[in-house]
Write a protein that holds these residues in place. Structure first.
Motif, PDB file in Angstrom:
ATOM      1  N   TRP A   3      12.612  34.598  19.759  1.00 25.60           N
ATOM      2  CA  TRP A   3      13.927  33.960  19.807  1.00 25.60           C
ATOM      3  C   TRP A   3      13.900  32.735  20.713  1.00 25.60           C
ATOM      4  O   TRP A   3      14.603  31.754  20.453  1.00 25.60           O
ATOM      5  CB  TRP A   3      14.996  34.960  20.230  1.00 25.60           C
ATOM      6  N   ILE A   4      13.095  32.764  21.750  1.00 23.03           N
ATOM      7  CA  ILE A   4      12.942  31.587  22.603  1.00 23.03           C
ATOM      8  C   ILE A   4      12.289  30.459  21.806  1.00 23.03           C
ATOM      9  O   ILE A   4      12.710  29.302  21.891  1.00 23.03           O
ATOM     10  CB  ILE A   4      12.130  31.938  23.873  1.00 23.03           C
ATOM     11  N   TYR A   5      11.268  30.802  21.011  1.00 18.31           N
ATOM     12  CA  TYR A   5      10.648  29.804  20.142  1.00 18.31           C
ATOM     13  C   TYR A   5      11.673  29.198  19.190  1.00 18.31           C
ATOM     14  O   TYR A   5      11.657  27.993  18.924  1.00 18.31           O
ATOM     15  CB  TYR A   5       9.515  30.423  19.316  1.00 18.31           C
ATOM     16  N   LEU A   6      12.569  30.032  18.685  1.00 16.63           N
ATOM     17  CA  LEU A   6      13.574  29.551  17.743  1.00 16.63           C
ATOM     18  C   LEU A   6      14.555  28.596  18.423  1.00 16.63           C
ATOM     19  O   LEU A   6      14.942  27.582  17.848  1.00 16.63           O
ATOM     20  CB  LEU A   6      14.316  30.731  17.114  1.00 16.63           C
ATOM     21  N   VAL A   7      14.930  28.894  19.641  1.00 18.34           N
ATOM     22  CA  VAL A   7      15.818  27.990  20.389  1.00 18.34           C
ATOM     23  C   VAL A   7      15.113  26.658  20.644  1.00 18.34           C
ATOM     24  O   VAL A   7      15.698  25.580  20.462  1.00 18.34           O
ATOM     25  CB  VAL A   7      16.286  28.638  21.708  1.00 18.34           C
ATOM     26  N   ILE A   8      13.836  26.714  21.033  1.00 15.24           N
ATOM     27  CA  ILE A   8      13.068  25.483  21.247  1.00 15.24           C
ATOM     28  C   ILE A   8      12.967  24.685  19.948  1.00 15.24           C
ATOM     29  O   ILE A   8      13.124  23.460  19.937  1.00 15.24           O
ATOM     30  CB  ILE A   8      11.671  25.813  21.816  1.00 15.24           C
ATOM     31  N   ALA A   9      12.734  25.387  18.835  1.00 11.57           N
ATOM     32  CA  ALA A   9      12.673  24.719  17.526  1.00 11.57           C
ATOM     33  C   ALA A   9      13.991  24.023  17.209  1.00 11.57           C
ATOM     34  O   ALA A   9      14.006  22.916  16.658  1.00 11.57           O
ATOM     35  CB  ALA A   9      12.331  25.736  16.436  1.00 11.57           C
ATOM     36  N   SER A  10      15.088  24.655  17.566  1.00  8.87           N
ATOM     37  CA  SER A  10      16.405  24.060  17.315  1.00  8.87           C
ATOM     38  C   SER A  10      16.586  22.771  18.107  1.00  8.87           C
ATOM     39  O   SER A  10      17.187  21.813  17.621  1.00  8.87           O
ATOM     40  CB  SER A  10      17.510  25.049  17.668  1.00  8.87           C
ATOM     41  N   PHE A  11      16.043  22.727  19.322  1.00  7.43           N
ATOM     42  CA  PHE A  11      16.113  21.487  20.101  1.00  7.43           C
ATOM     43  C   PHE A  11      15.317  20.373  19.420  1.00  7.43           C
ATOM     44  O   PHE A  11      15.711  19.210  19.478  1.00  7.43           O
ATOM     45  CB  PHE A  11      15.618  21.705  21.533  1.00  7.43           C
ATOM     46  N   GLY A  12      14.214  20.736  18.773  1.00  3.43           N
ATOM     47  CA  GLY A  12      13.467  19.742  18.014  1.00  3.43           C
ATOM     48  C   GLY A  12      14.313  19.132  16.915  1.00  3.43           C
ATOM     49  O   GLY A  12      14.266  17.918  16.666  1.00  3.43           O
ATOM     50  N   GLU A  13      15.101  19.960  16.254  1.00  2.00           N
ATOM     51  CA  GLU A  13      15.981  19.457  15.198  1.00  2.00           C
ATOM     52  C   GLU A  13      17.109  18.605  15.789  1.00  2.00           C
ATOM     53  O   GLU A  13      17.433  17.533  15.272  1.00  2.00           O
ATOM     54  CB  GLU A  13      16.567  20.613  14.384  1.00  2.00           C
ATOM     55  N   ILE A  14      17.708  19.078  16.866  1.00  2.00           N
ATOM     56  CA  ILE A  14      18.812  18.343  17.498  1.00  2.00           C
ATOM     57  C   ILE A  14      18.349  16.952  17.932  1.00  2.00           C
ATOM     58  O   ILE A  14      18.980  15.940  17.627  1.00  2.00           O
ATOM     59  CB  ILE A  14      19.367  19.130  18.700  1.00  2.00           C
ATOM     60  N   PHE A  15      17.234  16.903  18.645  1.00  2.00           N
ATOM     61  CA  PHE A  15      16.750  15.608  19.130  1.00  2.00           C
ATOM     62  C   PHE A  15      16.195  14.755  17.999  1.00  2.00           C
ATOM     63  O   PHE A  15      16.272  13.521  18.048  1.00  2.00           O
ATOM     64  CB  PHE A  15      15.733  15.803  20.249  1.00  2.00           C
ATOM     65  N   GLY A  16      15.680  15.397  16.955  1.00  2.00           N
ATOM     66  CA  GLY A  16      15.220  14.645  15.791  1.00  2.00           C
ATOM     67  C   GLY A  16      16.360  13.908  15.120  1.00  2.00           C
ATOM     68  O   GLY A  16      16.237  12.726  14.755  1.00  2.00           O
ATOM     69  N   VAL A  17      17.485  14.580  14.958  1.00  2.00           N
ATOM     70  CA  VAL A  17      18.658  13.953  14.345  1.00  2.00           C
ATOM     71  C   VAL A  17      19.194  12.840  15.247  1.00  2.00           C
ATOM     72  O   VAL A  17      19.577  11.770  14.765  1.00  2.00           O
ATOM     73  CB  VAL A  17      19.748  15.010  14.049  1.00  2.00           C
ATOM     74  N   ALA A  18      19.186  13.063  16.551  1.00  2.00           N
ATOM     75  CA  ALA A  18      19.615  12.008  17.479  1.00  2.00           C
ATOM     76  C   ALA A  18      18.685  10.804  17.376  1.00  2.00           C
ATOM     77  O   ALA A  18      19.146   9.648  17.423  1.00  2.00           O
ATOM     78  CB  ALA A  18      19.645  12.550  18.907  1.00  2.00           C
ATOM     79  N   GLY A  42       9.728  20.573  16.448  1.00  2.00           N
ATOM     80  CA  GLY A  42      10.639  21.618  15.987  1.00  2.00           C
ATOM     81  C   GLY A  42      10.003  22.520  14.940  1.00  2.00           C
ATOM     82  O   GLY A  42      10.152  23.744  14.991  1.00  2.00           O
ATOM     83  N   PHE A  43       9.276  21.934  13.999  1.00  2.00           N
ATOM     84  CA  PHE A  43       8.633  22.735  12.950  1.00  2.00           C
ATOM     85  C   PHE A  43       7.538  23.640  13.503  1.00  2.00           C
ATOM     86  O   PHE A  43       7.369  24.768  13.047  1.00  2.00           O
ATOM     87  CB  PHE A  43       8.070  21.846  11.844  1.00  2.00           C
ATOM     88  N   VAL A  44       6.796  23.166  14.497  1.00  2.00           N
ATOM     89  CA  VAL A  44       5.757  24.003  15.119  1.00  2.00           C
ATOM     90  C   VAL A  44       6.392  25.238  15.739  1.00  2.00           C
ATOM     91  O   VAL A  44       5.931  26.373  15.537  1.00  2.00           O
ATOM     92  CB  VAL A  44       4.958  23.206  16.166  1.00  2.00           C
ATOM     93  N   PHE A  45       7.475  25.056  16.456  1.00  2.00           N
ATOM     94  CA  PHE A  45       8.119  26.201  17.100  1.00  2.00           C
ATOM     95  C   PHE A  45       8.867  27.084  16.097  1.00  2.00           C
ATOM     96  O   PHE A  45       8.971  28.291  16.294  1.00  2.00           O
ATOM     97  CB  PHE A  45       9.017  25.751  18.253  1.00  2.00           C
ATOM     98  N   ASN A  51       6.947  34.148  13.051  1.00  2.00           N
ATOM     99  CA  ASN A  51       5.963  35.227  13.164  1.00  2.00           C
ATOM    100  C   ASN A  51       6.633  36.553  13.513  1.00  2.00           C
ATOM    101  O   ASN A  51       6.063  37.611  13.280  1.00  2.00           O
ATOM    102  CB  ASN A  51       4.896  34.901  14.215  1.00  2.00           C
ATOM    103  N   GLY A  52       7.849  36.497  14.092  1.00  2.00           N
ATOM    104  CA  GLY A  52       8.529  37.716  14.488  1.00  2.00           C
ATOM    105  C   GLY A  52       9.967  37.839  14.041  1.00  2.00           C
ATOM    106  O   GLY A  52      10.631  38.833  14.315  1.00  2.00           O
TER     107      GLY A  52
END
Length: 104
Positions: A3-18, A42-45, A51-52
Motif C-alpha cells: 500500500w505504501i508503494y501504491l501511495v508512492i505510485a499515486s504521487f508519480g501520477e499527480i506530479f506527472g499531470v502537474a 509512478g509506473f514502477v511503483f 505484487n501484493g
C-alpha cells in the motif's frame, strides 16, 4: 508495504499531470523529460504494489488518488476553481479509495 508503494505510485501520477500542465505553459525538452520521468516513476511503483494488491483494487486506488491529487494540485498551484461541488466529489473519490482499502 504494498500500500505504501501504491501511495508512492499515486504521487508519480499527480506530479506527472502537474508536469504536463507546466509543459503546456512553456514547451521545453526538460519539461518533456520531466513528464516521462515522473510517470515512469509512478509506473514502477504501481508494478511493485500490484505484487501484493489485486489489479482492480490497485488500479482503482491509483487512479482515484492520482485524480484527487491532481485536482488538489490544480487548486493549490494552478488557480483552478475550488467551489464546494468539486470538493464534495473529491471527497467521494477519496472515500472510494479508502473503502477499497478497508475491503482488501
Amino acid at each position: 508495504m504494498y500500500w505504501i508503494y501504491l501511495v508512492i505510485a499515486s504521487f508519480g501520477e499527480i506530479f506527472g499531470v502537474a508536469c504536463i500542465n507546466l509543459y503546456l505553459q512553456k514547451k521545453t525538452w526538460l519539461r518533456l523529460l520531466l513528464i516521462v520521468v515522473t510517470f515512469s516513476f509512478g509506473f514502477v511503483f504501481l508494478r511493485l504494489a500490484m505484487n501484493g494488491i489485486p489489479l482492480g483494487t490497485a488500479y482503482a486506488v491509483w487512479t482515484g488518488v492520482g485524480a484527487a491529487g491532481a485536482v488538489l494540485m490544480g487548486i493549490l498551484f494552478f488557480r483552478e476553481s475550488a467551489d464546494w461541488k468539486r470538493i464534495i466529489f473529491l471527497f467521494f473519490i477519496i472515500t472510494g479509495a479508502v473503502g477499497l482499502k478497508i475491503l482488501e
